[in-house]
Design a protein around this motif. Structure first.
Motif, mmCIF file in Angstrom:
data_model
loop_
_atom_site.group_PDB
_atom_site.id
_atom_site.type_symbol
_atom_site.label_atom_id
_atom_site.label_comp_id
_atom_site.label_asym_id
_atom_site.label_seq_id
_atom_site.Cartn_x
_atom_site.Cartn_y
_atom_site.Cartn_z
ATOM 1 N N ALA A 1 54.955 25.209 52.981
ATOM 2 C CA ALA A 1 55.281 26.374 52.168
ATOM 3 C C ALA A 1 56.565 27.066 52.601
ATOM 4 O O ALA A 1 56.843 28.173 52.155
ATOM 5 C CB ALA A 1 54.128 27.377 52.219
ATOM 6 N N GLY A 2 57.356 26.443 53.464
ATOM 7 C CA GLY A 2 58.600 27.071 53.879
ATOM 8 C C GLY A 2 59.541 27.272 52.706
ATOM 9 O O GLY A 2 59.795 26.352 51.921
ATOM 10 N N GLY A 3 60.080 28.481 52.565
ATOM 11 C CA GLY A 3 60.967 28.789 51.455
ATOM 12 C C GLY A 3 60.264 29.153 50.173
ATOM 13 O O GLY A 3 60.916 29.406 49.156
ATOM 14 N N CYS A 4 58.945 29.185 50.170
ATOM 15 C CA CYS A 4 58.176 29.544 48.973
ATOM 16 C C CYS A 4 57.801 31.025 49.004
ATOM 17 O O CYS A 4 57.824 31.668 50.041
ATOM 18 C CB CYS A 4 56.906 28.708 48.877
ATOM 19 S SG CYS A 4 57.196 26.929 48.731
ATOM 20 N N THR A 5 57.475 31.542 47.835
ATOM 21 C CA THR A 5 56.986 32.910 47.708
ATOM 22 C C THR A 5 55.463 32.898 47.706
ATOM 23 O O THR A 5 54.846 32.138 46.963
ATOM 24 C CB THR A 5 57.502 33.554 46.409
ATOM 25 O OG1 THR A 5 58.929 33.612 46.454
ATOM 26 C CG2 THR A 5 56.942 34.951 46.243
ATOM 27 N N VAL A 6 54.867 33.727 48.541
ATOM 28 C CA VAL A 6 53.408 33.841 48.624
ATOM 29 C C VAL A 6 52.983 35.126 47.931
ATOM 30 O O VAL A 6 53.592 36.177 48.121
ATOM 31 C CB VAL A 6 52.933 33.849 50.092
ATOM 32 C CG1 VAL A 6 51.419 33.972 50.163
ATOM 33 C CG2 VAL A 6 53.392 32.582 50.805
ATOM 34 N N ALA A 7 51.955 35.045 47.112
ATOM 35 C CA ALA A 7 51.464 36.209 46.374
ATOM 36 C C ALA A 7 49.945 36.179 46.331
ATOM 37 O O ALA A 7 49.316 35.131 46.511
ATOM 38 C CB ALA A 7 52.030 36.241 44.956
ATOM 39 N N ALA A 8 49.367 37.350 46.085
ATOM 40 C CA ALA A 8 47.920 37.485 45.921
ATOM 41 C C ALA A 8 47.648 37.975 44.505
ATOM 42 O O ALA A 8 48.199 39.002 44.085
ATOM 43 C CB ALA A 8 47.343 38.464 46.944
ATOM 44 N N ARG A 9 46.828 37.230 43.776
ATOM 45 C CA ARG A 9 46.448 37.640 42.417
ATOM 46 C C ARG A 9 45.137 38.415 42.514
ATOM 47 O O ARG A 9 44.100 37.865 42.864
ATOM 48 C CB ARG A 9 46.309 36.432 41.497
ATOM 49 C CG ARG A 9 45.933 36.805 40.089
ATOM 50 C CD ARG A 9 46.329 35.747 39.061
ATOM 51 N NE ARG A 9 45.799 34.431 39.362
ATOM 52 C CZ ARG A 9 46.016 33.357 38.585
ATOM 53 N NH1 ARG A 9 46.769 33.477 37.510
ATOM 54 N NH2 ARG A 9 45.501 32.188 38.910
ATOM 55 N N ILE A 10 45.206 39.721 42.192
ATOM 56 C CA ILE A 10 44.094 40.643 42.408
ATOM 57 C C ILE A 10 43.571 41.127 41.061
ATOM 58 O O ILE A 10 44.339 41.611 40.217
ATOM 59 C CB ILE A 10 44.546 41.849 43.256
ATOM 60 C CG1 ILE A 10 45.201 41.374 44.559
ATOM 61 C CG2 ILE A 10 43.381 42.776 43.544
ATOM 62 C CD1 ILE A 10 45.853 42.494 45.342
ATOM 63 N N HIS A 11 42.260 41.020 40.867
ATOM 64 C CA HIS A 11 41.602 41.562 39.678
ATOM 65 C C HIS A 11 40.972 42.904 40.053
ATOM 66 O O HIS A 11 40.058 42.957 40.876
ATOM 67 C CB HIS A 11 40.544 40.592 39.153
ATOM 68 C CG HIS A 11 41.103 39.313 38.613
ATOM 69 N ND1 HIS A 11 41.428 39.146 37.290
ATOM 70 C CD2 HIS A 11 41.415 38.141 39.235
ATOM 71 C CE1 HIS A 11 41.904 37.926 37.088
ATOM 72 N NE2 HIS A 11 41.906 37.297 38.269
ATOM 73 N N LEU A 12 41.477 43.971 39.444
ATOM 74 C CA LEU A 12 40.971 45.307 39.734
ATOM 75 C C LEU A 12 39.968 45.728 38.668
ATOM 76 O O LEU A 12 40.270 45.651 37.466
ATOM 77 C CB LEU A 12 42.125 46.315 39.777
ATOM 78 C CG LEU A 12 43.144 46.131 40.911
ATOM 79 C CD1 LEU A 12 44.235 47.184 40.810
ATOM 80 C CD2 LEU A 12 42.469 46.190 42.268
ATOM 81 N N PRO A 13 38.785 46.201 39.052
ATOM 82 C CA PRO A 13 37.782 46.658 38.074
ATOM 83 C C PRO A 13 38.197 47.991 37.466
ATOM 84 O O PRO A 13 39.155 48.649 37.932
ATOM 85 C CB PRO A 13 36.520 46.795 38.931
ATOM 86 C CG PRO A 13 37.026 47.075 40.307
ATOM 87 C CD PRO A 13 38.311 46.309 40.444
ATOM 88 N N PRO A 14 37.516 48.444 36.408
ATOM 89 C CA PRO A 14 37.890 49.706 35.744
ATOM 90 C C PRO A 14 37.788 50.935 36.635
ATOM 91 O O PRO A 14 38.378 51.971 36.322
ATOM 92 C CB PRO A 14 36.892 49.797 34.580
ATOM 93 C CG PRO A 14 36.433 48.400 34.344
ATOM 94 C CD PRO A 14 36.431 47.741 35.687
ATOM 95 N N GLY A 15 37.072 50.845 37.753
ATOM 96 C CA GLY A 15 36.895 52.017 38.610
ATOM 97 C C GLY A 15 38.118 52.422 39.393
ATOM 98 O O GLY A 15 38.145 53.508 39.983
ATOM 99 N N VAL A 16 39.151 51.576 39.447
ATOM 100 C CA VAL A 16 40.380 51.895 40.168
ATOM 101 C C VAL A 16 41.576 51.506 39.300
ATOM 102 O O VAL A 16 41.451 50.728 38.349
ATOM 103 C CB VAL A 16 40.458 51.171 41.525
ATOM 104 C CG1 VAL A 16 39.397 51.679 42.479
ATOM 105 C CG2 VAL A 16 40.334 49.660 41.349
ATOM 106 N N TYR A 17 42.729 52.041 39.653
ATOM 107 C CA TYR A 17 43.949 51.704 38.916
ATOM 108 C C TYR A 17 45.154 51.795 39.842
ATOM 109 O O TYR A 17 45.090 52.369 40.937
ATOM 110 C CB TYR A 17 44.137 52.625 37.706
ATOM 111 C CG TYR A 17 44.494 54.053 38.054
ATOM 112 C CD1 TYR A 17 45.820 54.476 38.099
ATOM 113 C CD2 TYR A 17 43.500 54.984 38.334
ATOM 114 C CE1 TYR A 17 46.143 55.788 38.423
ATOM 115 C CE2 TYR A 17 43.814 56.299 38.656
ATOM 116 C CZ TYR A 17 45.139 56.689 38.690
ATOM 117 O OH TYR A 17 45.450 57.987 39.019
ATOM 118 N N VAL A 18 46.255 51.217 39.384
ATOM 119 C CA VAL A 18 47.543 51.328 40.059
ATOM 120 C C VAL A 18 48.462 52.147 39.164
ATOM 121 O O VAL A 18 48.587 51.862 37.967
ATOM 122 C CB VAL A 18 48.152 49.932 40.320
ATOM 123 C CG1 VAL A 18 49.545 50.050 40.929
ATOM 124 C CG2 VAL A 18 47.244 49.121 41.232
#
Length: 236
Positions: free
Chosen positions: A52-69
Protein backbone atom coordinates in the motif's frame (compact mmCIF):
# COMPACT_ATOMS: atom_id res chain seq x y z
CA UNK A 1 -1.06 -40.44 -4.54
CA UNK A 2 -0.35 -37.76 -7.14
CA UNK A 3 -3.80 -36.22 -6.58
CA UNK A 4 -3.28 -36.15 -2.85
CA UNK A 5 0.10 -34.47 -3.31
CA UNK A 6 -1.41 -31.78 -5.57
CA UNK A 7 -4.24 -31.17 -3.09
CA UNK A 8 -1.75 -30.83 -0.24
CA UNK A 9 0.32 -28.38 -2.30
CA UNK A 10 -2.76 -26.27 -3.09
CA UNK A 11 -3.77 -26.20 0.56
CA UNK A 12 -0.27 -25.10 1.52
CA UNK A 13 -0.31 -22.31 -1.10
CA UNK A 14 -3.74 -21.13 0.03
CA UNK A 15 -2.57 -21.17 3.63
CA UNK A 16 0.47 -19.06 2.69
CA UNK A 17 -1.77 -16.55 0.91
CA UNK A 18 -4.13 -16.26 3.87
CA UNK A 19 -1.17 -15.90 6.22
CA UNK A 20 0.21 -13.05 4.08
CA UNK A 21 -3.20 -11.38 3.83
CA UNK A 22 -3.86 -10.68 7.47
CA UNK A 23 -6.94 -8.65 8.32
CA UNK A 24 -6.60 -4.95 8.96
CA UNK A 25 -7.36 -3.86 12.52
CA UNK A 26 -9.77 -0.97 13.11
CA UNK A 27 -10.07 0.79 16.46
CA UNK A 28 -12.69 3.45 17.30
CA UNK A 29 -12.67 5.78 20.29
CA UNK A 30 -15.00 8.59 21.35
CA UNK A 31 -13.38 11.71 22.77
CA UNK A 32 -15.01 14.32 25.05
CA UNK A 33 -18.55 14.07 26.47
CA UNK A 34 -22.10 15.28 25.86
CA UNK A 35 -23.56 16.19 22.48
CA UNK A 36 -20.32 17.33 20.84
CA UNK A 37 -17.76 14.57 20.41
CA UNK A 38 -14.83 13.50 18.27
CA UNK A 39 -14.52 10.05 16.74
CA UNK A 40 -10.93 8.84 16.62
CA UNK A 41 -10.38 6.08 14.06
CA UNK A 42 -7.17 4.06 13.92
CA UNK A 43 -6.31 1.57 11.19
CA UNK A 44 -3.42 -0.90 11.14
CA UNK A 45 -3.05 -2.67 7.82
CA UNK A 46 -2.52 -6.41 7.80
CA UNK A 47 0.17 -8.50 6.17
CA UNK A 48 -0.74 -7.18 2.71
CA UNK A 49 -0.16 -3.61 3.86
CA UNK A 50 3.37 -3.59 2.43
CA UNK A 51 1.78 -3.22 -1.03
CA UNK A 52 0.00 0.00 0.00
CA UNK A 53 2.96 2.37 -0.26
CA UNK A 54 1.90 5.57 -2.02
CA UNK A 55 -1.80 4.76 -1.67
CA UNK A 56 -4.49 6.73 0.12
CA UNK A 57 -6.10 4.99 3.11
CA UNK A 58 -9.66 5.90 4.09
CA UNK A 59 -12.40 4.67 6.41
CA UNK A 60 -15.96 4.41 5.08
CA UNK A 61 -18.23 5.17 8.05
CA UNK A 62 -22.01 4.71 8.19
CA UNK A 63 -23.50 7.11 10.73
CA UNK A 64 -26.99 6.36 12.14
CA UNK A 65 -29.66 9.10 12.40
CA UNK A 66 -28.76 9.73 16.05
CA UNK A 67 -25.56 11.61 15.13
CA UNK A 68 -24.45 13.96 12.37
CA UNK A 69 -21.43 15.79 10.99
CA UNK A 70 -21.72 19.56 10.59
CA UNK A 71 -20.65 20.30 6.99
CA UNK A 72 -19.70 23.90 7.85
CA UNK A 73 -17.48 22.77 10.70
CA UNK A 74 -15.97 20.10 8.48
CA UNK A 75 -15.24 22.66 5.75
CA UNK A 76 -13.49 24.90 8.30
CA UNK A 77 -11.36 22.01 9.55
CA UNK A 78 -10.44 21.05 6.00
CA UNK A 79 -9.35 24.62 5.21
CA UNK A 80 -6.91 24.36 8.11
CA UNK A 81 -5.79 20.85 7.05
CA UNK A 82 -7.02 19.38 10.33
CA UNK A 83 -9.13 16.68 8.70
CA UNK A 84 -10.38 15.60 5.29
CA UNK A 85 -13.65 13.81 4.60
CA UNK A 86 -16.46 13.48 2.06
CA UNK A 87 -20.11 13.50 3.18
CA UNK A 88 -22.91 11.65 1.38
CA UNK A 89 -25.25 13.44 1.13
CA UNK A 90 -23.25 16.67 1.38
CA UNK A 91 -26.32 18.65 2.53
CA UNK A 92 -27.03 17.89 6.20
CA UNK A 93 -29.97 19.22 8.24
CA UNK A 94 -28.18 19.99 11.50
CA UNK A 95 -31.46 21.00 13.22
CA UNK A 96 -33.38 17.78 12.53
CA UNK A 97 -34.13 15.56 15.55
CA UNK A 98 -33.12 11.92 15.56
CA UNK A 99 -36.56 10.58 14.64
CA UNK A 100 -36.77 12.61 11.39
CA UNK A 101 -33.10 12.47 10.33
CA UNK A 102 -31.48 10.11 7.83
CA UNK A 103 -28.27 8.12 7.85
CA UNK A 104 -24.99 9.63 6.64
CA UNK A 105 -22.09 8.08 4.78
CA UNK A 106 -18.66 9.54 5.50
CA UNK A 107 -15.41 8.77 3.69
CA UNK A 108 -12.72 9.78 6.18
CA UNK A 109 -9.21 10.10 4.77
CA UNK A 110 -6.52 8.79 7.12
CA UNK A 111 -3.12 10.27 7.97
CA UNK A 112 -0.04 8.06 8.41
CA UNK A 113 1.00 7.42 11.98
CA UNK A 114 4.75 8.22 12.27
CA UNK A 115 5.12 5.66 15.06
CA UNK A 116 4.01 2.73 12.87
CA UNK A 117 4.71 2.14 9.17
CA UNK A 118 1.37 0.38 8.55
CA UNK A 119 -0.75 2.53 10.88
CA UNK A 120 -3.11 5.38 10.01
CA UNK A 121 -5.39 7.61 12.06
CA UNK A 122 -7.93 10.43 11.71
CA UNK A 123 -10.58 12.24 13.75
CA UNK A 124 -14.12 13.19 12.79
CA UNK A 125 -16.27 15.71 14.71
CA UNK A 126 -19.63 14.19 15.68
CA UNK A 127 -22.72 15.82 17.16
CA UNK A 128 -25.61 14.07 18.86
CA UNK A 129 -29.13 14.84 17.69
CA UNK A 130 -32.05 15.56 20.00
CA UNK A 131 -34.04 12.42 20.78
CA UNK A 132 -37.60 11.98 21.97
CA UNK A 133 -38.04 12.22 25.76
CA UNK A 134 -37.56 8.88 27.47
CA UNK A 135 -39.64 7.20 30.17
CA UNK A 136 -37.00 6.25 32.71
CA UNK A 137 -33.56 6.93 31.25
CA UNK A 138 -31.67 10.20 30.87
CA UNK A 139 -29.52 8.85 28.04
CA UNK A 140 -30.18 7.37 24.61
CA UNK A 141 -27.79 4.89 23.00
CA UNK A 142 -26.46 5.43 19.48
CA UNK A 143 -24.61 2.46 18.00
CA UNK A 144 -21.62 3.25 15.77
CA UNK A 145 -20.62 0.26 13.66
CA UNK A 146 -17.06 -0.41 12.64
CA UNK A 147 -15.97 1.41 9.46
CA UNK A 148 -14.75 -0.28 6.29
CA UNK A 149 -11.08 0.04 5.33
CA UNK A 150 -10.47 1.38 1.81
CA UNK A 151 -7.39 2.15 -0.28
CA UNK A 152 -7.02 4.22 -3.42
CA UNK A 153 -3.92 3.55 -5.51
CA UNK A 154 -2.86 5.45 -8.61
CA UNK A 155 0.69 4.17 -9.03
CA UNK A 156 0.65 0.82 -7.24
CA UNK A 157 -1.03 -2.49 -7.83
CA UNK A 158 -2.27 -4.29 -4.78
CA UNK A 159 -2.27 -8.04 -4.51
CA UNK A 160 -5.64 -9.33 -5.71
CA UNK A 161 -5.51 -12.00 -3.03
CA UNK A 162 -5.53 -9.35 -0.30
CA UNK A 163 -7.56 -6.49 -1.82
CA UNK A 164 -10.73 -6.41 -3.89
CA UNK A 165 -12.11 -3.54 -6.03
CA UNK A 166 -14.68 -1.33 -4.27
CA UNK A 167 -17.33 0.95 -5.74
CA UNK A 168 -16.56 4.37 -4.24
CA UNK A 169 -17.51 7.67 -5.89
CA UNK A 170 -14.86 9.87 -4.31
CA UNK A 171 -11.47 11.19 -5.46
CA UNK A 172 -8.16 9.99 -4.13
CA UNK A 173 -6.93 12.50 -1.55
CA UNK A 174 -4.11 14.61 -2.98
CA UNK A 175 -4.04 12.66 -6.24
CA UNK A 176 -4.68 14.13 -9.70
CA UNK A 177 -7.52 12.88 -11.85
CA UNK A 178 -6.46 9.65 -13.45
CA UNK A 179 -6.82 5.86 -13.36
CA UNK A 180 -7.23 5.64 -9.60
CA UNK A 181 -9.14 2.74 -8.12
CA UNK A 182 -10.51 2.12 -4.65
CA UNK A 183 -9.97 -1.25 -2.97
CA UNK A 184 -11.33 -2.82 0.20
CA UNK A 185 -10.05 -5.49 2.54
CA UNK A 186 -11.38 -7.62 5.36
CA UNK A 187 -10.83 -6.21 8.82
CA UNK A 188 -11.39 -6.97 12.45
CA UNK A 189 -12.85 -4.32 14.72
CA UNK A 190 -11.83 -3.59 18.31
CA UNK A 191 -14.59 -3.31 19.46
CA UNK A 192 -17.08 -4.28 16.73
CA UNK A 193 -19.55 -1.60 17.86
CA UNK A 194 -19.12 1.66 19.74
CA UNK A 195 -21.94 3.01 21.92
CA UNK A 196 -22.50 6.76 22.10
CA UNK A 197 -24.66 7.92 25.02
CA UNK A 198 -26.69 11.06 24.19
CA UNK A 199 -28.45 13.01 26.99
CA UNK A 200 -32.27 13.06 26.69
CA UNK A 201 -35.11 14.51 28.69
CA UNK A 202 -37.70 12.64 30.76
CA UNK A 203 -41.37 12.62 29.81
CA UNK A 204 -42.54 13.32 33.33
CA UNK A 205 -40.72 16.66 33.17
CA UNK A 206 -42.64 17.82 30.08
CA UNK A 207 -45.22 19.89 32.00
CA UNK A 208 -42.55 21.55 34.14
CA UNK A 209 -40.45 22.39 31.08
CA UNK A 210 -43.46 23.89 29.27
CA UNK A 211 -44.43 26.04 32.27
CA UNK A 212 -40.89 27.32 32.83
CA UNK A 213 -40.50 28.05 29.12
CA UNK A 214 -43.73 30.09 29.04
CA UNK A 215 -42.76 31.99 32.17
CA UNK A 216 -39.28 32.77 30.83
CA UNK A 217 -40.72 33.85 27.48
CA UNK A 218 -43.31 36.10 29.14
CA UNK A 219 -40.73 37.65 31.50
CA UNK A 220 -38.24 38.37 28.73
CA UNK A 221 -40.95 39.83 26.49
CA UNK A 222 -42.13 42.09 29.32
CA UNK A 223 -38.59 43.33 29.99
CA UNK A 224 -38.01 44.04 26.31
CA UNK A 225 -41.35 45.89 26.03
CA UNK A 226 -40.60 47.92 29.17
CA UNK A 227 -37.15 48.89 27.83
CA UNK A 228 -38.62 49.93 24.49
CA UNK A 229 -41.31 52.07 26.17
CA UNK A 230 -38.78 53.73 28.50
CA UNK A 231 -35.90 54.36 26.14
CA UNK A 232 -37.53 54.25 22.73
CA UNK A 233 -38.08 57.36 20.62
CA UNK A 234 -41.52 57.46 19.04
CA UNK A 235 -42.63 59.98 16.45
CA UNK A 236 -46.20 60.85 15.65
Amino acid sequence: MAGAAVAALLCALIGDVHAACQDATVTQELLHAGFHRELLVKVELGGGGEDAGGCTVAARIHLPPGVYVDPYELASLQRHNLTKAVLVPDAVDVEAPEYSATELLVLLYMDPDPRCSRCFRATLPLHGRYHRPAEDSEEASVVLKSPEVLLCCCDNRLSTECWTPAEVEAPCSGKPDGPCRWYSTTHKAVPEELILQVPVGLRQHSSLVCVLTLLATGLCSSLILAAVCKHGHFSE
